[in-house]
Design a protein around this motif. Structure first.
Motif, PDB file in Angstrom:
ATOM      1  N   ASN A 141      48.106  42.988  54.316  1.00 44.56           N
ATOM      2  CA  ASN A 141      48.707  42.672  53.025  1.00 44.56           C
ATOM      3  C   ASN A 141      47.989  43.167  51.670  1.00 44.56           C
ATOM      4  OD1 ASN A 141      49.357  40.920  50.599  1.00 44.56           O
ATOM      5  ND2 ASN A 141      50.921  39.786  52.004  1.00 44.56           N
ATOM      6  N   LYS A 142      48.692  43.978  50.826  1.00 47.49           N
ATOM      7  CA  LYS A 142      47.792  44.510  49.695  1.00 47.49           C
ATOM      8  C   LYS A 142      47.413  43.661  48.291  1.00 47.49           C
ATOM      9  CE  LYS A 142      46.916  48.056  52.133  1.00 47.49           C
ATOM     10  NZ  LYS A 142      45.605  48.533  52.743  1.00 47.49           N
ATOM     11  N   SER A 143      48.081  42.383  48.481  1.00 45.48           N
ATOM     12  CA  SER A 143      47.964  41.691  47.348  1.00 45.48           C
ATOM     13  C   SER A 143      46.523  41.185  47.083  1.00 45.48           C
ATOM     14  CB  SER A 143      49.039  40.625  47.468  1.00 45.48           C
ATOM     15  OG  SER A 143      48.718  39.727  48.442  1.00 45.48           O
ATOM     16  N   SER A 144      45.626  41.187  48.041  1.00 48.68           N
ATOM     17  CA  SER A 144      44.252  40.687  47.972  1.00 48.68           C
ATOM     18  C   SER A 144      43.390  41.661  48.884  1.00 48.68           C
ATOM     19  CB  SER A 144      44.116  39.368  48.597  1.00 48.68           C
ATOM     20  OG  SER A 144      45.149  38.545  48.028  1.00 48.68           O
ATOM     21  N   GLY A 160      39.551  38.448  52.964  1.00 48.13           N
ATOM     22  CA  GLY A 160      39.601  38.315  51.422  1.00 48.13           C
ATOM     23  C   GLY A 160      40.779  37.666  51.190  1.00 48.13           C
ATOM     24  N   GLU A 161      41.876  37.912  52.100  1.00 44.07           N
ATOM     25  CA  GLU A 161      43.532  37.252  51.671  1.00 44.07           C
ATOM     26  C   GLU A 161      43.251  35.653  51.942  1.00 44.07           C
ATOM     27  OE1 GLU A 161      46.311  38.769  54.350  1.00 44.07           O
ATOM     28  OE2 GLU A 161      45.350  41.084  54.291  1.00 44.07           O
ATOM     29  N   ILE A 162      42.338  35.041  52.833  1.00 40.92           N
ATOM     30  CA  ILE A 162      42.106  33.925  53.142  1.00 40.92           C
ATOM     31  C   ILE A 162      41.340  33.272  51.915  1.00 40.92           C
ATOM     32  CG2 ILE A 162      41.180  32.214  54.442  1.00 40.92           C
ATOM     33  CD1 ILE A 162      41.796  33.931  57.088  1.00 40.92           C
ATOM     34  N   ALA A 163      40.588  34.079  51.463  1.00 43.49           N
ATOM     35  CA  ALA A 163      39.726  33.595  50.362  1.00 43.49           C
ATOM     36  C   ALA A 163      40.476  33.405  49.017  1.00 43.49           C
ATOM     37  CB  ALA A 163      38.462  34.552  50.209  1.00 43.49           C
ATOM     38  N   ALA A 164      41.297  34.550  48.530  1.00 40.73           N
ATOM     39  CA  ALA A 164      41.999  34.720  47.547  1.00 40.73           C
ATOM     40  C   ALA A 164      43.503  34.458  47.583  1.00 40.73           C
ATOM     41  CB  ALA A 164      41.752  36.042  47.007  1.00 40.73           C
ATOM     42  N   GLY A 165      43.959  34.358  48.655  1.00 38.22           N
ATOM     43  CA  GLY A 165      45.380  33.707  48.939  1.00 38.22           C
ATOM     44  C   GLY A 165      46.343  35.263  48.760  1.00 38.22           C
ATOM     45  N   ALA A 219      49.203  30.269  53.143  1.00 40.13           N
ATOM     46  CA  ALA A 219      50.017  31.345  53.531  1.00 40.13           C
ATOM     47  C   ALA A 219      49.321  32.249  54.188  1.00 40.13           C
ATOM     48  CB  ALA A 219      50.992  31.801  52.252  1.00 40.13           C
ATOM     49  N   ALA A 220      48.015  32.768  53.392  1.00 39.79           N
ATOM     50  CA  ALA A 220      47.222  33.640  54.127  1.00 39.79           C
ATOM     51  C   ALA A 220      46.776  33.290  55.411  1.00 39.79           C
ATOM     52  CB  ALA A 220      46.013  33.969  53.006  1.00 39.79           C
TER      53      ALA A 220
END
Length: 334
Positions: A135-138, A208-213, A237-238
């Motif tokens: 996922n590239k959002s984070s 990073g996804e888990i940290a930032a969502g 969600a992450a």
């Protein structure tokens, strides 16, 4: 994926029923179809143009040519960025990119140096695939990527070498374990290392996804128009997205790393293969390839690519903001 193509009208998610496991397996088989690797830049642009025409209403309904165009875009484009994923790192190339690495790890009687070398090679490939399809959002920084790679390599090498020594110890002292069982355990050491490191790899690479969502969207009905806007980033969600991806990696590794070595062990006992030792490596590669063809879609189909959950199962800021059925959705990543 085709979802990244702009337009006020949404494309159908798939020609298959994604609410069922077998529907997702068939859809995953389309994404993993190696024939899409031969798509030229001109053909890709033509496919995007066809889908864009549908999304802007120039084409009233899905046709066989539109479904083919969607298959090409789903297998080639990243769902968040809309740009082509680097060819060797696409899921349609996974069977081939993973083939030689897996064959190397499953070689009988590997030395410690060989075990470490192949585990490093495997984790390098995993890091590249995870990064390209995440996922590239984070996105992760280069320093985070480097740290994750080192830790994943350490985990895989530690498990592979450590379990290898445990099995070797059983062979030496003979703790009530039959020779046949000891051989089986030895052949399954690479699977334990790959499964463990796969989970660690996904968790670290996508930390990073888990940290930032990750971005969450209200689920739309098939009749709704317009492009969905992000409701915000959700850490819950992450966690769900990364967890499901890690499980699917273990599911994928299980048949590929278990079935071929056990069959090969059986074949090596036959007089036919004993007389033809030069065929051991080709047999090993053939078994891995045949298993991979069936295993990858089965693993990817375990969970939906775009996961839908109740808005109330996420952070409070998303409560009451769900779309159809009170649901919100997000890209799980591969």
């Amino acid at each position: 994926m085709s979802s990244s193509i702009p337009g006020p009208r949404d494309l159908p998610n798939s020609r298959h029923d994604l609410s069922t496991y077998w529907g997702r397996v068939k859809h995953s088989a389309d994404i993993c179809d190696p024939r899409t690797l031969f798509t030229s830049a001109a053909q890709l642009e033509q496919s995007k143009s066809l889908l864009s025409a549908y999304k802007y209403g120039a084409l009233p309904s899905m046709t066989p040519s539109l479904w083919t165009a969607k298959k090409v875009c789903d297998a080639t484009l990243h769902p968040d960025t809309g740009t082509p994923v680097f060819l060797p790192l696409r899921m349609s190339a996974f069977i081939f990119s993973n083939l030689l690495v897996t064959a190397g790890m499953l070689q009988p009687n590997l030395t410690t140096r060989g075990v470490i070398a192949w585990q490093i090679t495997n984790q390098t490939l995993n890091v590249c695939i995870n990064s390209a399809n995440a996922n590239k959002s984070s996105p992760l920084s280069y320093s985070q990527l480097a740290t994750s790679f080192v830790l994943a390599v350490s985990a895989s090498c530690g498990v592979a070498v450590g379990l290898g020594k445990v099995v070797a110890g059983l062979k030496k002292v003979g703790r009530g374990v039959s020779p046949g069982l000891k051989m089986v355990l030895g052949r399954l050491v690479p699977f334990a290392a790959v499964a463990t490191a796969g989970v660690v790899n996904v968790g670290l690479m996508r930390g990073g996804e888990i940290a930032a969502g990750i971005d969450v969207f209200a689920k739309k009905s098939t009749d709704d128009g317009g492009s969905a806007e992000s409701l915000g980033k959700s850490r819950k969600a992450a966690i769900l997205a990364v967890g499901e991806t890690a499980v699917s990696r273990v599911l994928n590794a299980t048949p590929i790393m278990v079935i071929p070595p056990l069959i090969l062990m059986r074949l090596q006992r036959s007089s036919w293969l004993k007389k033809r030792p030069g065929l051991v490596v080709p047999a090993n590669i053939g078994l891995i390839f045949a298993t991979s063809v069936f295993a990858l879609p089965l693993a990817l189909g375990a969970f939906p690519q775009r996961q839908a959950v109740k808005a109330e199962s996420l952070e409070k800021e998303f409560w009451g903001r769900g779309g159809e059925g009170g649901l919100v959705e997000f890209n799980r990543g591969i």
